[in-house]
Scaffold this motif. Structure first.
Motif, short mmCIF file in Angstrom:
data_model
loop_
_atom_site.label_atom_id
_atom_site.label_comp_id
_atom_site.label_asym_id
_atom_site.label_seq_id
_atom_site.Cartn_x
_atom_site.Cartn_y
_atom_site.Cartn_z
N PRO A 49 0.81 -1.22 0.00
CA PRO A 49 0.00 0.00 0.00
C PRO A 49 0.84 1.26 0.00
O PRO A 49 0.48 2.24 -0.62
CB PRO A 49 -0.84 -0.13 1.28
N ALA A 50 1.97 1.24 0.69
CA ALA A 50 2.80 2.44 0.71
C ALA A 50 3.34 2.75 -0.66
O ALA A 50 3.39 3.91 -1.09
CB ALA A 50 3.94 2.26 1.71
N LEU A 51 3.78 1.70 -1.38
CA LEU A 51 4.30 1.93 -2.72
C LEU A 51 3.19 2.37 -3.66
O LEU A 51 3.41 3.13 -4.59
CB LEU A 51 4.97 0.67 -3.24
N THR A 52 1.99 1.90 -3.41
CA THR A 52 0.86 2.30 -4.26
C THR A 52 0.59 3.78 -4.13
O THR A 52 0.25 4.46 -5.10
CB THR A 52 -0.39 1.50 -3.88
N LEU A 53 0.75 4.33 -2.96
CA LEU A 53 0.52 5.75 -2.76
C LEU A 53 1.55 6.58 -3.50
O LEU A 53 1.28 7.72 -3.89
CB LEU A 53 0.55 6.09 -1.27
N LEU A 54 2.74 6.05 -3.70
CA LEU A 54 3.77 6.81 -4.38
C LEU A 54 3.66 6.72 -5.89
O LEU A 54 4.39 7.40 -6.60
CB LEU A 54 5.16 6.29 -3.94
N ARG A 55 2.76 5.87 -6.39
CA ARG A 55 2.61 5.74 -7.82
C ARG A 55 2.04 7.03 -8.41
O ARG A 55 1.10 7.60 -7.86
CB ARG A 55 1.66 4.59 -8.12
N PRO A 56 2.61 7.56 -9.48
CA PRO A 56 2.11 8.83 -10.05
C PRO A 56 0.67 8.69 -10.49
O PRO A 56 0.26 7.63 -10.98
CB PRO A 56 3.05 9.08 -11.23
N PRO A 57 -0.13 9.74 -10.31
CA PRO A 57 -1.54 9.66 -10.70
C PRO A 57 -1.69 9.50 -12.20
O PRO A 57 -0.86 9.94 -12.99
CB PRO A 57 -2.10 11.01 -10.23
N THR A 58 -2.78 8.85 -12.58
CA THR A 58 -3.05 8.59 -13.99
C THR A 58 -3.50 9.88 -14.66
O THR A 58 -4.36 10.60 -14.14
CB THR A 58 -4.15 7.54 -14.13
N PRO A 59 -2.94 10.22 -15.84
CA PRO A 59 -3.40 11.43 -16.54
C PRO A 59 -4.87 11.33 -16.88
O PRO A 59 -5.39 10.25 -17.18
CB PRO A 59 -2.52 11.46 -17.79
N ALA A 60 -5.54 12.47 -16.82
CA ALA A 60 -6.97 12.50 -17.09
C ALA A 60 -7.25 12.16 -18.55
O ALA A 60 -6.56 12.64 -19.46
CB ALA A 60 -7.54 13.87 -16.75
N ALA A 61 -8.27 11.34 -18.76
CA ALA A 61 -8.68 10.98 -20.11
C ALA A 61 -9.75 11.96 -20.58
O ALA A 61 -10.46 12.57 -19.77
CB ALA A 61 -9.23 9.56 -20.13
N PRO A 62 -9.89 12.14 -21.90
CA PRO A 62 -10.94 13.04 -22.40
C PRO A 62 -12.32 12.62 -21.89
O PRO A 62 -12.68 11.44 -21.96
CB PRO A 62 -10.82 12.91 -23.92
N GLY A 63 -13.05 13.56 -21.38
CA GLY A 63 -14.38 13.29 -20.84
C GLY A 63 -14.39 12.86 -19.39
O GLY A 63 -15.47 12.68 -18.80
N GLN A 64 -13.22 12.70 -18.75
CA GLN A 64 -13.16 12.26 -17.37
C GLN A 64 -13.53 13.40 -16.43
O GLN A 64 -13.14 14.56 -16.64
CB GLN A 64 -11.76 11.74 -17.03
N THR A 65 -14.27 13.06 -15.40
CA THR A 65 -14.70 14.05 -14.40
C THR A 65 -13.84 13.92 -13.16
O THR A 65 -13.66 12.83 -12.63
CB THR A 65 -16.18 13.84 -14.04
N LEU A 66 -13.30 15.05 -12.70
CA LEU A 66 -12.43 15.08 -11.54
C LEU A 66 -13.07 15.93 -10.45
O LEU A 66 -13.64 16.99 -10.74
CB LEU A 66 -11.06 15.65 -11.91
#
Length: 1045
Positions: free
Chosen positions: A7-24
């Motif tokens: 889980p700790a390494l998962t938190l350090l994973r860079p966030p996924t770039p937003a895809a077209p049409g994705q809501t943030l």
């Protein structure tokens, strides 16, 4: 084996770039990453079509982490109206080709090299009367006569069509700009590799293809001529191919410019790379018939205009040229997005499905959050509007919210046609305008009022249609020609007019527009004064486009109410009423006026006269005011005033041009003229009584010589300032007759009342220090009290006058204007003082009750319950009664005046008794004042007695002398008193009286043996009876008033 991440390494994973049409999700709402790359203006418009807004910086870190690159961000204070790119003036020399002639030409003095690629740009003003094919420029070489040409012709009342010729190969004619007697920027590009060519006009690509003379460069040693076709190298001109119009700013590059670079060239800042020729009349061989050149002023879009961006990497704001293509986010408040999602489940899809079925296309989106399908062309928009108008006209009931939002979305797409149309259309825009206005009018039916209210969180009511019609009108303005200088479109509830106005013709009487059903001299008109027209003439303008729109639907009265809007009174001389504001609503038609030239909008003052609802309710008052829509979602009155008020109409003057209406402030009447007169009389009498009491109290403090202390100093300053303020308040009614006097009285009252409240705060702070904090050291507090008591009010008044020099005083009476922020320069400090003193009073009562409880326990260890309650009640009531007036807390009732007349009476009576109460508690029954008054009374009595004794002494002097002379003095006996000794005795008597009155011990004991004023007892050898009886008896001196002194 597969790798497992902790889980700790998962938190350090860079966030996924937003895809077209994705809501943030963000802290303020939700944002949708569209995936499109548009310029800033188009991005703003795209989000507006989606009922959202461009993301506002700074972006949340969680949101920015999903962005691959920088994005456009909006401006928090930006107007909701679509802004136009800025322009700047550019003055240059132009060649004037008055008519088609073989002797008018301009040749470049330099010989050109071989050109494997090229771009040629020029600013051109086409002669509308020339309909034959003409040559803007041509290039000939020793081997090829028609090496390069740009040819064009004008359609009657239509477009100018141009074609590029390379190596004698002719491209088709394409519409590039309108023949409207305006300056247009035209560019042509070509490259030999694939024969790709393109035509640009006014910063947009109008036409292009491949295969035009591919594989062969333009030969070297070329001669380029402006305004003529060369049949031979540098000559062979003919009138048949000659250009007619004006031409300037010709540039030539040996490379193909991109669209962004073409736009920079249009902005009068051509890219320097590969530039072969830049405009310079000195570098031309100009035919004598073209001389002299004429200076012209071009209005160029500013290329360096930058728009805000957000850089997600460093998390910092940035900027880019507004015409660059960038990705963007469309954001929504949480409530708006939730409402848009809820609308998807509504079942009002009948109109949507019917229109889409008739059009055989997706015209209306079934969901407000759906993506618009493709690009909308002009002919499709006109056809779809016709279908939509037909369906709406046949529908018997009101629209649903989803259908209404779908219609608004489609209308927004129609108004954005100019930005999306790749080539200049030739279809009639007027037909499009008629369909647009008809659809807008049908959605403004009064039966749809509740639907407009239901989507109030998504759009700002029906004013969204007003903005759309105004944007459409600006598009139609480009269609005006000398043959058709006016476009007039009207429907049942809405309409527009676009007109070309020659300013010289309107400089005498101005320009007036009358809505259908209006009157030239009555309601229903808007007028641009002649003075404003002459001001535009002085700016160098000769012709402008005037745009008017009007909306007569009653739906605005139901959906655009503003309960919190405070309006200025329509009639400044009207007496103030006892009334409570209920709401503000639109009470008339909405009428707009805009003036445009080639540089943009020109703001002008206007007058308008509109009909509104008459006064028909006996218990309600409709107060008309002149208002305008500020395109930030609300109505405002700044810059507008009432010129004339009629029974059912009002004439207004506004110092700017936008959308106007008569706003009605609805009041509930809570008192008649008799009640107003009674309150005015009570206020005047109460102020008079309070003023007399305060003046008397101040005189007591000054005359009686009360010892100086912090408490008495604060009392005197408070009484002086409050008495002075009430004196000016009593004279304010008479000061209304003179504007200067009224302003002076208002300033004085503002200052003195602030000073009074400042010293009320000082009273509270001193009370806190003595009772709560228990500090008996005076310290430097008085200097701070004086600075706060007089310095801060002076600063507040000075700043308020500087910020509100013209709207400081209210119209109709001498006091601060309650319709502007000037009133907060009084209300704000007063609320602060009252809040602070209320807290101080509560703490003092708590301390007093606690002290009284301990004292009662010491006196009576076991008191009965009734006595205990009575003791505690008195311990609470006593400080409240004593401190309430001096802390100014009776003014709290003034905040409740608008609720009911009862509170008005209570406020008047309590504030009237503030002066007498201060006089009684802090002057008449003040121990220090009473002691000082007693000392003063005794001193005066002693002086009177002294004077009487001096006179008595003068009468007894002779008798005393005879008595002394008849006495037989023995050894040690005193002789008679001399005149100097009598004076000494009189002075001693006065000093003795003063000493007795001040209760001070004498400087030496009386009687004194050596004092000539005191006669010691007679020796026994004398006859006491003779001393007591005879006129010269010495005992008379011993029993005289001087003896008592």
């Amino acid at each position: 084996m597969p790798i497992k991440f902790s889980p700790a390494l998962t938190l350090l994973r860079p966030p996924t770039p937003a895809a077209p049409g994705q809501t943030l999700q963000t802290a303020e709402g939700l944002c949708e990453f569209t995936g499109q790359r548009l310029n800033w203006w188009q991005a703003q418009e795209s989000c507006d079509q989606r009922f959202g807004h461009l993301a506002l910086g700074p972006l949340d870190k969680a949101l920015a982490s999903h962005l691959p690159t920088s994005v456009w961000v909006g401006q928090r204070e930006a107007s909701l109206r679509r802004c136009q790119p800025q322009r700047r003036k550019h003055t240059t020399a132009a060649l004037v080709f008055h008519e088609r002639s073989a002797d008018r030409a301009a040749r470049l003095l330099q010989v050109l090299p071989a050109l494997p690629a090229l771009t040629a740009c020029v600013h051109v003003q086409w002669d509308e009367t020339a309909t034959e094919v003409a040559t803007l420029f041509s290039m000939a070489t020793p081997t090829v006569t028609n090496a390069l040409q740009l040819r064009a012709f004008a359609e009657p009342r239509g477009s100018v069509r141009a074609a590029l010729v390379v190596h004698g190969h002719h491209a088709p004619f394409n519409a590039v700009f309108r023949s409207d007697h305006r300056w247009h920027h035209v560019c042509a590009t070509w490259e030999q590799h694939s024969g790709r060519w393109a035509l640009f006009a006014d910063g947009k690509r109008r036409a292009g293809a491949q295969g035009l003379s591919a594989g062969h460069p333009v030969p070297p040693d070329g001669v380029l001529v402006l305004g003529q076709d060369q049949d031979s190298l540098g000559g062979g001109f003919s009138a048949r191919d000659a250009f007619s119009g004006n031409l300037t700013d010709f540039y030539l590059w040996d490379r193909v410019l991109s669209l962004e670079q073409v736009r920079r060239a249009r902005a009068c800042t051509p890219p320097p790379g590969g530039l072969l020729f830049q405009w310079d009349p000195e570098a031309l061989d100009v035919a004598p018939s073209l001389l002299p050149t004429v200076l012209v002023r071009l209005l160029c879009p500013v290329p360096s205009e930058e728009c805000p961006t957000w850089n997600p990497g460093p998390g910092t704001p940035g900027s880019e040229l507004c015409l660059h293509l960038q990705p963007f986010l469309c954001c929504y408040p949480k409530e708006t997005y939730q409402q848009l999602q809820d609308f998807q489940s509504w079942l009002d899809q009948d109109i949507i499905s019917r229109v889409n079925a008739l059009a055989n296309a997706t015209v209306l989106l079934p969901s407000p959050l759906s993506e618009a399908p493709g690009i909308l062309s002009l002919d499709k928009a006109s056809r779809f509007l016709g279908l939509l108008e037909k369906v709406l006209a046949e529908k018997p009931g009101p629209l649903g919210p989803v259908a209404l939002l779908a219609i608004l979305h489609f209308l927004k797409r129609v108004t954005a046609l100019r930005a999306e149309e790749p080539e200049l259309p030739t279809q009639p825009w007027e037909e499009l305008g008629r369909g647009f206005v008809s659809v807008a009018s049908l959605t403004l039916e009064e039966q749809s009022a509740s639907v407009w209210l239901s989507i109030g969180e998504v759009v700002r009511g029906p004013m969204a249609l007003v903005m759309g019609v105004q944007r459409l009108a600006s598009l139609l303005s480009s269609m005006l020609t000398p043959a058709q200088p006016r476009i007039h479109i009207k429907h049942h509830l809405a309409g527009l007019e676009v007109q070309s106005l020659r300013l010289k013709e309107a400089s005498t009487a101005g320009h007036t527009f009358i809505i259908p059903g209006g009157h030239p001299d009555g309601p229903g008109r808007i007028h641009i004064p002649a003075g404003e027209v002459r001001r535009l003439l002085r700016k160098g303008l000769a012709e402008v486009t005037v745009i008017h729109t009007w909306f007569t639907s009653r739906i605005f009265q139901h959906t655009l109410g503003a309960p919190g809007l405070e309006l200025q009174a329509a009639n400044g001389s009207k007496e103030a009423r006892m009334q409570r504001s209920l709401s503000t609503q639109v009470g008339s038609a909405i009428l707009s006026s805009e003036v445009w030239d080639t540089a943009g909008e020109q703001s002008t003052a206007v007058t308008f006269h509109l009909r509104h609802q008459a006064q028909v309710f006996p218990q309600k008052i409709l107060e008309p005011a002149c208002g305008f829509w500020n395109f930030r979602g609300s109505w405002a009155t700044t810059g507008c005033l009432v010129l004339a008020l009629h029974r059912d109409s009002t004439t207004c003057l506004c110092n700017h041009s936008t959308s106007f209406a008569i706003l009605l402030q609805v009041y509930e009447v809570q008192g008649g003229p008799e009640e107003e007169s009674l309150l005015r009389t009570l206020s005047f009498v109460g102020c008079g009584v309070s003023l007399c009491a305060l003046a008397t109290a101040f005189l007591l403090f000054v005359v009686t010589g009360v010892p100086t202390s912090e408490r008495t100093t604060i009392h005197k300053n408070l009484i002086l300032s409050l008495a002075s303020a009430e004196a000016f308040l009593m004279t304010s009614e008479w000061a209304k007759t003179s504007k200067v006097t009224c302003v002076a009285v208002t300033v004085a009252m503002h200052l003195l009342f602030l000073v009074a409240f400042s010293w009320m705060l000082a009273e509270g702070l001193l009370l806190w220090s003595k009772v709560v904090a228990v500090s008996m050291h005076p310290g430097p507090r008085m200097r701070l009290y004086y600075a706060a008591g007089w310095g801060i009010p002076v600063a507040i008044v000075a700043i308020t006058l500087a910020l509100h020099p013209h709207d400081y005083v209210a119209s109709g009476h001498c006091w601060l204007n309650v319709h502007t922020n000037a009133i907060w320069a009084f209300v704000g400090p007063v609320l602060f003082v009252l809040t602070a003193n209320t807290y101080i009073l509560v703490r003092v009562v708590m301390v007093t009750v606690s002290s009284a409880h301990r004292h009662a326990g010491m006196l009576s260890p076991q008191p009965d319950l009734q006595q205990k309650i009575k003791f505690h009640m008195w311990a609470m009531v006593k400080p409240v009664l004593a401190l309430l007036p001096i802390l100014g807390l009776t003014w709290l009732f003034g905040l409740l005046v608008h609720i009911s007349p009862t509170w008005a009476y209570a406020a008047v009576l309590l504030n009237s008794f503030q002066g007498p109460y201060i006089f009684l508690v802090y002057a008449a029954y003040n121990g220090e004042v009473q002691n000082a008054l007693r000392r003063m009374t005794e001193r005066k009595a002693a002086e009177v007695i002294m004077v009487e004794q001096v006179h008595l002494a003068k009468g007894e002097a002779g008798i005393l002398a005879l008595g002394f002379m008849s006495l037989d003095h023995g050894p040690g006996e005193r002789p008679g008193l001399g005149s100097s000794e009598k004076i000494c005795c009189s002075q001693r008597a006065v000093r003795s009286n003063e000493a007795a009155s001040t209760s001070a011990p004498p400087s030496r004991p009386l009687p004194w043996p050596d004092d000539p004023c005191v006669w010691p007892p007679a020796p026994p050898k004398h006859d006491s009876g003779n001393l007591g009886k005879g006129p010269g008896g010495g005992w008379l001196l011993a029993t005289s008033p001087f003896r008592k002194l």
